[in-house]
Scaffold this motif. Structure first.
Motif, mmCIF file in Angstrom:
data_model
loop_
_atom_site.group_PDB
_atom_site.id
_atom_site.type_symbol
_atom_site.label_atom_id
_atom_site.label_comp_id
_atom_site.label_asym_id
_atom_site.label_seq_id
_atom_site.Cartn_x
_atom_site.Cartn_y
_atom_site.Cartn_z
ATOM 1 N N SER A 56 4.395 -40.305 20.900
ATOM 2 C CA SER A 56 4.687 -41.592 21.254
ATOM 3 C C SER A 56 5.375 -42.392 19.846
ATOM 4 O O SER A 56 5.075 -41.810 18.561
ATOM 5 N N ASP A 57 5.942 -43.466 19.999
ATOM 6 C CA ASP A 57 6.279 -44.288 18.802
ATOM 7 C C ASP A 57 4.973 -44.915 18.088
ATOM 8 O O ASP A 57 5.258 -45.389 16.895
ATOM 9 N N LEU A 81 9.198 -49.253 40.370
ATOM 10 C CA LEU A 81 8.696 -48.095 39.831
ATOM 11 C C LEU A 81 9.555 -46.973 39.281
ATOM 12 O O LEU A 81 9.613 -46.364 38.268
ATOM 13 N N LYS A 82 10.743 -46.911 40.260
ATOM 14 C CA LYS A 82 11.702 -45.754 39.939
ATOM 15 C C LYS A 82 12.453 -46.303 38.719
ATOM 16 O O LYS A 82 12.707 -45.188 37.756
ATOM 17 N N PHE A 83 12.943 -47.680 38.399
ATOM 18 C CA PHE A 83 13.680 -47.897 37.400
ATOM 19 C C PHE A 83 12.715 -47.906 36.180
ATOM 20 O O PHE A 83 13.136 -47.555 35.115
ATOM 21 N N THR A 142 13.528 -45.572 32.545
ATOM 22 C CA THR A 142 13.836 -46.292 31.502
ATOM 23 C C THR A 142 12.917 -46.030 30.428
ATOM 24 O O THR A 142 12.873 -46.541 29.376
ATOM 25 N N ASN A 143 11.577 -45.959 30.816
ATOM 26 C CA ASN A 143 10.545 -45.938 30.096
ATOM 27 C C ASN A 143 10.365 -44.627 28.861
ATOM 28 O O ASN A 143 9.545 -44.028 29.505
ATOM 29 N N GLY A 185 9.116 -40.013 28.877
ATOM 30 C CA GLY A 185 9.027 -40.972 30.132
ATOM 31 C C GLY A 185 7.607 -41.699 29.976
ATOM 32 O O GLY A 185 6.856 -41.756 28.983
ATOM 33 N N PRO A 186 7.032 -42.263 30.997
ATOM 34 C CA PRO A 186 5.908 -43.044 30.992
ATOM 35 C C PRO A 186 4.780 -42.047 30.964
ATOM 36 O O PRO A 186 4.484 -41.136 31.761
#
Length: 406
Positions: free
Chosen positions: A150-151, A218-220, A224-225, A257-258
């Motif tokens: 992760s960042d 949650l789909k979006f 995008t995460n 992703g998340p």
């Protein structure tokens, strides 16, 4: 004899020729036997063994359609992603993934360590077997592979390069459809509902506007995460176990992703095992171990997350007091949401789990499915409320007692 310089789907005899041609693993042995052993939805998996020495390897090849359905047209690039991710995970979480010996971008296959002395976790759980190290191993795997990609830890340009390298649009689209869309709408008419629960699901899942609204959000977030390099399909069919060993396999769905997507998948699949054990009146010792494992998966993840954060954080603003707690809370919220999404999609969607489908008594299966879906709705609709293993487990056990599953 083929030279394997152009792509084709191999049969067992051709796989033997392939490992002889491309590897020195068997030292020129002529006593090789090969069998196709894959039972997954996407790829072709072969085991090659030297019957004299006992040495063996796995050869995994990607086709350009999914085995579950020809409707899913797929890039064979997924085998490159899987091979590279396994190598990276092997560095980040040593001993918790199989070793990769060869990746071939012409034949779109990889040769890797054979784990035939292990058992697929889902199968082992259905046999009511206990693995004391499971929660410890899986939480170590998740913290190491998620936080360290992760960042918070990585240099930002290096992390963005990995985001680009692990773009995985075809397999992400499968998740977007099968996890985040179809189980709530059935717009492609592919969902396979247990007839005894069909009306209940149509009323309580398809007919719940608030639930479908949360699923849309949650789909979006899933799309995008780009938080960390996630396994992307970390269910109990993607883990091999034996008494003293846990190995995570099959990261072909990996992408940025998340983090909670992996953690939630693990929790949900442990809950499927618990639900089966509960309705079939399994041994109390096994049921208690499952409950402990569900709690520990959440609590050990949080404990190890904070410890790793202190050791490894590099991002200057992530060192602000309280930021670690805030960050973990977002991961746990995503974990709860994904736990619910996975539980819904495995019952109200296309891809099922044997934990539930092999329950032979109709009323027991009805109860198992409804208790899972009742819990799932709580996880999705109230995701921010779940921060400890006890809180996750309490929802499951309360749902089992709820009038909605009687």
């Amino acid at each position: 004899m083929t030279d394997f310089n152009s792509y084709f789907l191999m049969n067992a005899d051709e796989v033997i020729q392939y490992v002889k041609s491309k590897t020195g693993f068997f030292d020129g042995s002529n006593n090789l036997k090969c069998a196709e052993i894959g039972d997954g939805n996407l790829n072709y998996v072969f085991r090659v063994i030297d019957e004299e020495s006992g040495k063996s390897v796995i050869v995994k090849q990607a086709g350009d359609t999914a085995r579950i359905s020809d409707e899913f047209k797929l890039s064979t690039n997924r085998i490159r992603i899987e091979s590279n991710v396994l190598k990276l995970e092997g560095e980040l979480a040593p001993g918790l993934v199989p070793e990769v010996y060869l990746f071939d971008n012409v034949m779109n296959c990889c040769v890797m360590e054979d784990l035939s002395d292990h058992t697929i976790l889902r199968t082992a759980l259905m046999e009511e077997r206990i693995f004391p190290k499971l929660a410890d191993d899986l939480t170590t795997f998740m913290v190491n592979t998620l936080l360290l990609t992760s960042d918070v830890v990585m240099e930002h340009k290096e992390k963005k390069a990995l985001v680009q390298d692990y773009i995985n649009p075809e397999l992400c689209e499968i998740s977007e459809d099968l996890v985040y869309s179809e189980p709530f709408t059935d717009h492609n008419n592919r969902n396979d509902l247990f007839p005894a629960n069909k009306e209940w699901i149509e009323q309580n899942i398809y007919g719940d506007d608030a639930l479908r609204f949360e699923a849309a959000k949650l789909k979006f977030a899933f799309m995008t995460n780009a938080q960390a390099l996630v396994h992307g399909d970390l269910h109990s069919g993607s883990v091999f176990v034996k008494e003293d060993s846990t190995k995570v396999i099959d990261p072909e769905f990996a992408f940025y992703g998340p983090m909670g997507y992996d953690v939630g998948n693990v929790v949900a699949n442990l809950m499927f095992a618990w639900s089966r054990a509960y309705v079939t009146k399994a041994d109390e010792k096994y049921l208690s171990w499952l409950e402990e494992t569900i709690r520990d998966t959440v609590d050990l993840f949080a404990e190890k997350f904070f410890a790793s954060w202190k050791r490894n954080v590099t991002e200057i603003m992530a060192k602000e007091p309280g930021f670690d707690r805030w960050y973990l809370d977002t991961v746990l919220k995503d974990t709860a949401s994904v736990t619910g999404m996975e539980m819904v999609r495995r019952i109200a969607g296309l891809a099922k789990v044997k934990d539930l489908t092999t329950i032979s008594d109709e009323q027991q299966r009805v109860k198992a499915e409804r208790l899972c879906l009742t819990a799932a709705k709580q996880f999705i609709l109230n995701a921010a409320n779940f921060k400890t293993g006890d809180e996750f487990l309490r929802v499951l056990k309360d749902s089992a007692l709820s009038h909605n599953v009687q």
